[in-house]
Design a protein around this motif. Structure first.
Motif, PDB file in Angstrom:
ATOM      1  N   TYR A  46       0.988  -0.956   0.071  1.00  0.00           N
ATOM      2  CA  TYR A  46       0.079  -0.164  -0.047  1.00  0.00           C
ATOM      3  C   TYR A  46       0.987   1.282   0.076  1.00  0.00           C
ATOM      4  N   ALA A  47       0.899   2.087  -1.045  1.00  0.00           N
ATOM      5  CA  ALA A  47       1.879   2.900  -1.477  1.00  0.00           C
ATOM      6  C   ALA A  47       1.940   4.123  -0.269  1.00  0.00           C
ATOM      7  N   SER A  48       0.826   4.225   0.456  1.00  0.00           N
ATOM      8  CA  SER A  48       0.484   5.597   1.572  1.00  0.00           C
ATOM      9  C   SER A  48      -0.587   4.907   2.358  1.00  0.00           C
ATOM     10  N   LYS A  49      -0.633   5.843   3.503  1.00  0.00           N
ATOM     11  CA  LYS A  49      -1.735   5.509   4.499  1.00  0.00           C
ATOM     12  C   LYS A  49      -3.055   5.766   3.765  1.00  0.00           C
ATOM     13  N   GLU A  50      -3.037   6.984   3.094  1.00  0.00           N
ATOM     14  CA  GLU A  50      -4.188   7.109   2.288  1.00  0.00           C
ATOM     15  C   GLU A  50      -4.704   5.898   1.559  1.00  0.00           C
ATOM     16  N   ASN A  51      -3.776   5.536   0.908  1.00  0.00           N
ATOM     17  CA  ASN A  51      -4.079   4.382  -0.142  1.00  0.00           C
ATOM     18  C   ASN A  51      -4.693   3.121   0.768  1.00  0.00           C
ATOM     19  N   LEU A  52      -3.949   2.902   1.776  1.00  0.00           N
ATOM     20  CA  LEU A  52      -4.649   1.810   2.673  1.00  0.00           C
ATOM     21  C   LEU A  52      -6.046   2.100   3.151  1.00  0.00           C
ATOM     22  N   ALA A  53      -6.111   3.346   3.825  1.00  0.00           N
ATOM     23  CA  ALA A  53      -7.395   3.664   4.011  1.00  0.00           C
ATOM     24  C   ALA A  53      -8.574   3.556   2.981  1.00  0.00           C
ATOM     25  N   LEU A  54      -8.254   4.140   1.736  1.00  0.00           N
ATOM     26  CA  LEU A  54      -9.118   3.931   0.476  1.00  0.00           C
ATOM     27  C   LEU A  54      -9.366   2.369   0.256  1.00  0.00           C
ATOM     28  N   ARG A 104     -16.250   4.190   9.624  1.00  0.00           N
ATOM     29  CA  ARG A 104     -15.369   5.201  10.458  1.00  0.00           C
ATOM     30  C   ARG A 104     -14.712   6.094   9.475  1.00  0.00           C
ATOM     31  N   LEU A 105     -13.921   5.542   8.729  1.00  0.00           N
ATOM     32  CA  LEU A 105     -12.955   6.322   7.638  1.00  0.00           C
ATOM     33  C   LEU A 105     -13.739   7.118   6.970  1.00  0.00           C
ATOM     34  N   TRP A 106     -15.015   6.582   6.343  1.00  0.00           N
ATOM     35  CA  TRP A 106     -15.899   7.545   5.691  1.00  0.00           C
ATOM     36  C   TRP A 106     -16.345   8.813   6.301  1.00  0.00           C
ATOM     37  N   ALA A 107     -16.647   8.483   7.403  1.00  0.00           N
ATOM     38  CA  ALA A 107     -17.235   9.570   8.397  1.00  0.00           C
ATOM     39  C   ALA A 107     -15.961  10.659   8.644  1.00  0.00           C
ATOM     40  N   GLU A 108     -14.873  10.243   8.597  1.00  0.00           N
ATOM     41  CA  GLU A 108     -13.571  11.083   8.767  1.00  0.00           C
ATOM     42  C   GLU A 108     -13.032  11.418   7.346  1.00  0.00           C
ATOM     43  N   ARG A 109     -13.541  11.327   6.380  1.00  0.00           N
ATOM     44  CA  ARG A 109     -13.346  11.600   4.880  1.00  0.00           C
ATOM     45  C   ARG A 109     -12.325  12.922   4.763  1.00  0.00           C
ATOM     46  N   ALA A 110     -12.836  14.007   5.444  1.00  0.00           N
ATOM     47  CA  ALA A 110     -12.068  15.313   5.386  1.00  0.00           C
ATOM     48  C   ALA A 110     -10.825  15.322   5.509  1.00  0.00           C
ATOM     49  N   ALA A 111     -10.144  14.259   6.497  1.00  0.00           N
ATOM     50  CA  ALA A 111      -8.889  13.997   6.913  1.00  0.00           C
ATOM     51  C   ALA A 111      -8.081  13.283   5.964  1.00  0.00           C
ATOM     52  N   ILE A 112      -8.762  12.452   4.839  1.00  0.00           N
ATOM     53  CA  ILE A 112      -8.055  11.640   3.951  1.00  0.00           C
ATOM     54  C   ILE A 112      -7.945  12.316   2.670  1.00  0.00           C
ATOM     55  N   ASP A 113      -6.710  12.450   2.227  1.00  0.00           N
ATOM     56  CA  ASP A 113      -6.479  12.743   0.851  1.00  0.00           C
ATOM     57  C   ASP A 113      -6.600  11.869  -0.173  1.00  0.00           C
ATOM     58  N   ALA A 114      -7.921  11.456  -0.363  1.00  0.00           N
ATOM     59  CA  ALA A 114      -8.228  10.521  -1.539  1.00  0.00           C
ATOM     60  C   ALA A 114      -9.681  10.620  -1.818  1.00  0.00           C
ATOM     61  N   THR A 115     -10.109  10.320  -3.101  1.00  0.00           N
ATOM     62  CA  THR A 115     -11.488  10.446  -3.254  1.00  0.00           C
ATOM     63  C   THR A 115     -12.203   9.132  -2.937  1.00  0.00           C
ATOM     64  N   LEU A 116     -13.157   8.958  -1.820  1.00  0.00           N
ATOM     65  CA  LEU A 116     -13.923   7.939  -1.415  1.00  0.00           C
ATOM     66  C   LEU A 116     -14.955   7.688  -2.247  1.00  0.00           C
ATOM     67  N   PRO A 117     -15.477   6.496  -2.164  1.00  0.00           N
ATOM     68  CA  PRO A 117     -16.881   6.227  -2.908  1.00  0.00           C
ATOM     69  C   PRO A 117     -17.752   6.990  -2.327  1.00  0.00           C
ATOM     70  N   ARG A 118     -19.007   7.155  -2.900  1.00  0.00           N
ATOM     71  CA  ARG A 118     -20.221   7.857  -2.540  1.00  0.00           C
ATOM     72  C   ARG A 118     -21.233   6.829  -1.801  1.00  0.00           C
ATOM     73  N   PRO A 119     -21.581   7.469  -0.598  1.00  0.00           N
ATOM     74  CA  PRO A 119     -22.043   6.469   0.388  1.00  0.00           C
ATOM     75  C   PRO A 119     -23.945   6.476   0.017  1.00  0.00           C
ATOM     76  N   PHE A 120     -24.579   5.589   0.513  1.00  0.00           N
ATOM     77  CA  PHE A 120     -25.984   5.451   0.697  1.00  0.00           C
ATOM     78  C   PHE A 120     -26.675   5.383  -0.643  1.00  0.00           C
ATOM     79  N   VAL A 121     -26.046   5.800  -1.897  1.00  0.00           N
ATOM     80  CA  VAL A 121     -26.912   6.047  -3.171  1.00  0.00           C
ATOM     81  C   VAL A 121     -27.452   4.506  -3.387  1.00  0.00           C
TER      82      VAL A 121
END
Length: 225
Positions: A46-54, A104-121
């Motif tokens: 995993y190239a970075s912590k962001e990549n692992l979180a994603l 939890r990570l999605w709820a903290e998405r503002a701190a993660i420098d990665a584009t996360l999937p859109r929830p709930f749809v």
């Protein structure tokens, strides 16, 4: 296969820490200490912590289509499919660390420098489709718009998770969900029988056995090189 098992082990080790401490409170050094692997080994996979979180958030989202697909083909009335599905999702949030960490990570998405999937749809689409199916079966009360009801149910379901997590770590999530359905089924069913429907769902789930997400089934992966 060896590399895949290692990636899975690292993913779950990181998920446990993200679930416990959140994104900002977890470092690659922490993951190294928890997993027993070097930081270099983690960065190799995993190239970075962001990549692992994603990767954890993507795994979280990948759980649901498989679970939804199983209920889509279940031989049950639509309302019972919807209720049974909700209990399986609740158990996943309670029991599966990758599911919890992803939330939890999605709820903290503002701190993660990665584009996360859109929830709930996807959930809104799934619940709307099940309510439309219930209408075709004559099992949805007149005057209940499937899309409006679906929005309210999704809000109630995930709101329940937030409150249950905050108050008791989701230890009583199934009891809370049962009470939630007792309330909502009175409005959804044309001839309300919420206790009977919930009893049928429990009997069905007992017959079928637990439907654990793939992430939970893989939780026994051991560290390999």
């Amino acid at each position: 296969m060896r590399a895949k098992a290692t990636r899975r082990f690292l993913l779950e080790s990181a998920a446990r820490l993200f679930d416990e401490r959140g994104y900002a409170g977890t470092s690659i050094s922490d993951i190294s200490a928890r997993s027993g692997r070097t930081s270099g080994a983690i960065y190799f996979h995993y190239a970075s912590k962001e990549n692992l979180a994603l990767a954890i958030v993507e795994e979280h989202f990948a759980t649901w289509p498989k679970l939804i697909g199983r209920y889509g083909s279940a031989d049950l009335p639509a309302l019972e499919k919807m209720v049974a599905l909700s209990f399986d999702v609740a158990r996943a949030f309670r029991d599966d660390v990758v599911t919890r960490a992803g939330a939890r990570l999605w709820a903290e998405r503002a701190a993660i420098d990665a584009t996360l999937p859109r929830p709930f749809v996807g959930w809104l689409e799934t619940i709307t489709a099940l309510l439309e199916e219930a209408r075709r079966e004559g099992q949805l009360a007149p005057g209940v718009p499937p899309d409006v009801a679906a929005y309210g149910l999704v809000c109630a379901f995930f709101g329940l998770h937030t409150v249950s997590d905050a108050l008791e770590g989701r230890s009583h999530i199934e009891e809370g969900l049962n009470d939630l359905w007792l309330l909502h089924l009175n409005a959804l069913q044309p001839d309300p029988e919420p206790e009977a429907l919930l009893a049928r769902v429990r009997a069905y789930c007992d017959r079928e056995g637990p439907r654990r997400p793939a992430a939970a089934q893989a939780a026994t992966v051991q560290p390999v090189g």
